[in-house]
Design an enzyme around this catalytic site. Structure first.
Site, mmCIF file in Angstrom:
data_model
loop_
_atom_site.group_PDB
_atom_site.id
_atom_site.type_symbol
_atom_site.label_atom_id
_atom_site.label_comp_id
_atom_site.label_asym_id
_atom_site.label_seq_id
_atom_site.Cartn_x
_atom_site.Cartn_y
_atom_site.Cartn_z
ATOM 1 C CE LYS A 32 -4.435 0.960 0.230
ATOM 2 N NZ LYS A 32 -5.642 0.176 -0.190
HETATM 3 P P1 NAD Z 1 -14.113 7.337 -2.306
HETATM 4 O O1 NAD Z 1 -13.301 8.489 -2.136
HETATM 5 O O2 NAD Z 1 -14.729 7.262 -3.867
HETATM 6 O O3 NAD Z 1 -15.762 7.460 -1.457
HETATM 7 C C1 NAD Z 1 -15.487 7.428 -0.067
HETATM 8 C C2 NAD Z 1 -16.939 7.967 0.410
HETATM 9 O O4 NAD Z 1 -17.137 8.033 2.027
HETATM 10 C C3 NAD Z 1 -17.355 9.387 -0.006
HETATM 11 O O5 NAD Z 1 -18.812 9.314 -0.404
HETATM 12 C C4 NAD Z 1 -16.943 10.225 1.138
HETATM 13 O O6 NAD Z 1 -17.679 11.226 1.093
HETATM 14 C C5 NAD Z 1 -17.452 9.277 2.090
HETATM 15 N N1 NAD Z 1 -16.701 9.210 3.419
HETATM 16 C C6 NAD Z 1 -15.371 9.767 3.925
HETATM 17 N N2 NAD Z 1 -15.171 10.100 5.197
HETATM 18 C C7 NAD Z 1 -16.350 9.612 5.533
HETATM 19 C C8 NAD Z 1 -16.914 9.803 7.033
HETATM 20 N N3 NAD Z 1 -15.969 10.033 7.956
HETATM 21 N N4 NAD Z 1 -18.156 9.343 7.206
HETATM 22 C C9 NAD Z 1 -19.061 8.987 6.225
HETATM 23 N N5 NAD Z 1 -18.589 9.200 4.996
HETATM 24 C C10 NAD Z 1 -17.410 9.613 4.618
HETATM 25 O O7 NAD Z 1 -13.404 6.014 -1.828
HETATM 26 P P2 NAD Z 1 -13.896 4.615 -2.331
HETATM 27 O O8 NAD Z 1 -12.925 3.976 -3.560
HETATM 28 O O9 NAD Z 1 -15.261 4.310 -2.677
HETATM 29 O O10 NAD Z 1 -13.238 3.749 -1.003
HETATM 30 C C11 NAD Z 1 -14.181 3.716 -0.084
HETATM 31 C C12 NAD Z 1 -13.447 2.468 0.907
HETATM 32 O O11 NAD Z 1 -13.397 1.215 0.202
HETATM 33 C C13 NAD Z 1 -11.922 2.642 1.406
HETATM 34 O O12 NAD Z 1 -11.828 2.264 2.595
HETATM 35 C C14 NAD Z 1 -11.218 1.651 0.435
HETATM 36 O O13 NAD Z 1 -9.945 1.491 1.062
HETATM 37 C C15 NAD Z 1 -12.133 0.821 0.326
HETATM 38 N N6 NAD Z 1 -12.088 -0.010 -0.868
HETATM 39 C C16 NAD Z 1 -12.011 0.623 -2.149
HETATM 40 C C17 NAD Z 1 -11.789 -0.284 -3.568
HETATM 41 C C18 NAD Z 1 -12.049 0.525 -4.605
HETATM 42 O O14 NAD Z 1 -12.091 -0.089 -5.957
HETATM 43 N N7 NAD Z 1 -12.423 1.650 -4.831
HETATM 44 C C19 NAD Z 1 -11.541 -1.486 -3.328
HETATM 45 C C20 NAD Z 1 -11.504 -1.945 -2.159
HETATM 46 C C21 NAD Z 1 -11.722 -1.559 -0.859
#
Ligand code: NAD
Length: 376
Positions: free
Chosen positions: A64
Site C-alpha cells: 500500500k
Molecule cells: P471514495 O473516496 O470514492 O468514497 C468515499 C466515500 O466515503 C465518499 O462518499 C466520502 O464522502 C465518504 N466518507 C469519507 N469519510 C467519511 C466519513 N467520516 N463518514 C462518512 N462518509 C465518509 O472511496 P472508495 O474508493 O469508495 O473507497 C471507500 C473504501 O473502500 C476505502 O476504505 C477503500 O480503501 C475501500 N476499497 C475501495 C476499493 C475501490 O475499488 N475503490 C476497493 C476495495 C476497498
C-alpha cells in the site's frame, strides 16, 4: 517530496510505500492521498492486501502507499507534479514483477495514468502492467471501477441464500457514497432492494420507505452533499445516527475505524458487510460478535476490486482484453468460492467469518513459507 507550487512557493510533502509481503508473488496495493495519513495506516492496509490476495487465491502479495496531502488544497497541475515526483521516488520499489500500483482514497485512473507514464518514461517503453485501475484507453479493463460494488452484491446474494433471506424485503444502510458506496447502492437499487439510509462525509439521509438511488446519484454527481437532499419522506441524520439505525444489512463503505468500542454496543443490524477497508476495529469486532451480529470481513466482502485488478494485470501482460461478461463471471467464481470456504470453516470451527477468513489466508501464506524454505 519537494514541489514547486503554482504561487511560486516550495512545499515538502511526505509519502510512503510499504511492501508487506511478496512471498506469493509481486505485491499489489492502492495509493491513497489523505491529510491525516500515517505510516501505520499504510502498514495496516498493506497487511490487509497480503491476506486479501491469499484468501482469494490470487498469486500476488500485499502493499500500500500514499501521500500525506489534502487534495482539495492542490490545483490539478500541483497534483500531477506531486504524483509524478512520488512515483519517481518509489520507482525502484515498483514494477510488474515487484509491486503493482492501484487507485485508492482520493486517487483515480488519472493518478494511475500519470504513475504509469513516469514509470514507462524511465524504462523507455510502455509498461501498463505497473498499475491497475487505468483508463480503458490504454490497458485498463472493463468492470474495474464497478468491481467492489458488483462483488459485494454477489456476496450479499450468497449470504441471503444461506440465511433464507429475501433480498428485496431487507432494510439496508450504506455509509459512504463514493466509488464503492455508489456502485453497491445502485446495484442493490436496480435489483429492487430497499436502501433506507445513505451518507457521505457531511452526514446522511434516512427514509423508512427506501431512497431513490438514481436521483441521489445525480444529486451527488452534481456536486451536492447527501444531507442536503430532500423529498417528502427523507430526514437528515448524522453519520453516527446512520450507523446505529435498526436494519438488516449495514454496509460501511467510507473509511476505516467507523465502528469502534465506543459505538459497537449501539449497532442494531443483523449483518455488516464491510465495503471499506477496516471499518470495524478489533475491539468492536468482539462486541459485535457477542451481540450475534454477523460481520463479513473486508478481505472477502470488497475483494471484487482486487480480482478485477488482477485480471487487468493479466490482460496487460498478455495484451489481450476481455469482455465484461468474462470479467464478472471470473470475479464471481473467485469470490463465491472464497465465500463458501469461509462460511464452511466458520461453521466447522465455530469461529467468526473474519477469523475463518484469516485462518484460510494465513495458512496459505504460511504454507508458501514452508514450501519455499529459507534462503540459502
Ligand atoms: P471514495 O473516496 O470514492 O468514497 C468515499 C466515500 O466515503 C465518499 O462518499 C466520502 O464522502 C465518504 N466518507 C469519507 N469519510 C467519511 C466519513 N467520516 N463518514 C462518512 N462518509 C465518509 O472511496 P472508495 O474508493 O469508495 O473507497 C471507500 C473504501 O473502500 C476505502 O476504505 C477503500 O480503501 C475501500 N476499497 C475501495 C476499493 C475501490 O475499488 N475503490 C476497493 C476495495 C476497498
Amino acid at each position: 517530496m519537494p514541489i514547486n507550487m503554482d504561487d511560486g512557493s516550495l512545499k515538502i510533502f511526505e509519502g510512503y510505500r510499504v511492501h508487506h509481503s511478496t512471498l506469493r508473488g509481486p505485491a499489489i496495493g492502492g495509493v491513497r492521498y489523505a491529510a491525516d495519513l500515517t505510516l501505520d495506516d499504510i502498514k495496516a492496509l498493506a497487511f490487509l492486501m497480503t491476506f486479501k490476495t491469499a484468501l482469494l487465491g490470487i498469486p500476488l502479495g500485499g502493499s500500500k502507499g500514499g501521500i500525506k496531502v489534502d487534495v482539495k488544497k492542490l490545483s490539478k497541475k500541483e497534483l500531477e507534479k506531486l504524483t509524478r515526483r512520488y512515483t519517481a521516488e518509489i520507482i525502484n520499489l515498483i514494477g510488474p514483477d515487484i509491486d503493482i500500483l492501484g487507485p485508492g482514497l482520493n486517487t483515480d485512473e488519472q493518478t494511475i495514468a500519470w504513475m504509469m507514464d513516469v514509470y514507462s518514461m524511465q524504462k523507455g517503453r510502455s509498461v501498463p502492467s505497473v498499475g491497475v485501475g487505468k483508463p480503458i484507453e490504454f490497458g485498463g479493463t472493463v468492470g474495474r471501477k464497478e468491481a467492489s460494488g458488483t462483488g459485494m452484491f454477489y456476496i450479499l446474494q450468497a449470504l441471503c441464500d444461506k440465511l433464507n433471506f429475501d433480498k428485496t424485503s431487507l432494510d439496508i444502510v450504506i455509509q459512504g457514497f463514493g466509488n464503492v458506496g455508489m456502485v453497491i447502492a445502485e446495484t442493490l437499487y436496480k435489483n429492487k432492494c430497499k436502501i433506507i439510509a445513505l451518507s457521505d462525509t457531511k452526514g446522511g439521509i434516512y427514509s423508512p420507505e427506501g431512497l431513490d438511488i438514481e436521483k441521489l446519484i445525480s444529486w451527488k454527481l452534481a456536486g451536492n452533499f447527501i444531507k442536503d437532499y430532500k423529498d417528502n419522506s427523507t430526514k437528515a441524520i448524522t453519520n453516527q445516527e446512520l450507523l446505529e439505525l435498526k436494519c438488516n444489512f449495514l454496509i460501511p463503505a467510507a473509511i476505516e475505524n467507523q465502528i469502534t468500542s465506543k459505538n459497537a454496543d449501539k449497532i442494531d443490524c443483523q449483518i455488516i458487510l464491510e465495503g471499506a477497508d477496516g471499518p470495524v476495529t478489533s475491539q468492536a469486532d468482539a462486541i459485535l460478535n457477542d451481540k450475534g451480529i454477523l460481520v463479513v470481513p473486508d478481505i472477502l466482502a470488497n475483494g471484487g476490486a482486487l480480482c478485477v485488478s488482477y485480471f487487468e494485470y493479466i490482460q496487460d501482460v498478455h495484451s489481450y482484453f476481455w469482455k465484461i461478461d468474462r470479467v464478472n463471471r471470473e470475479m464471481k467464481n473467485i469470490l463465491l468460492e472464497a465465500f463458501e470456504r469461509v462460511w464452511e470453516l466458520s461453521k466447522e470451527r465455530n469461529v467468526s467469518l473474519r477469523n475463518a477468513a484469516y485462518m484460510i489466508a494465513i495458512d496459505r501464506v504460511a504454507k508458501t513459507h514452508e514450501l519455499r524454505g529459507l534462503f540459502p
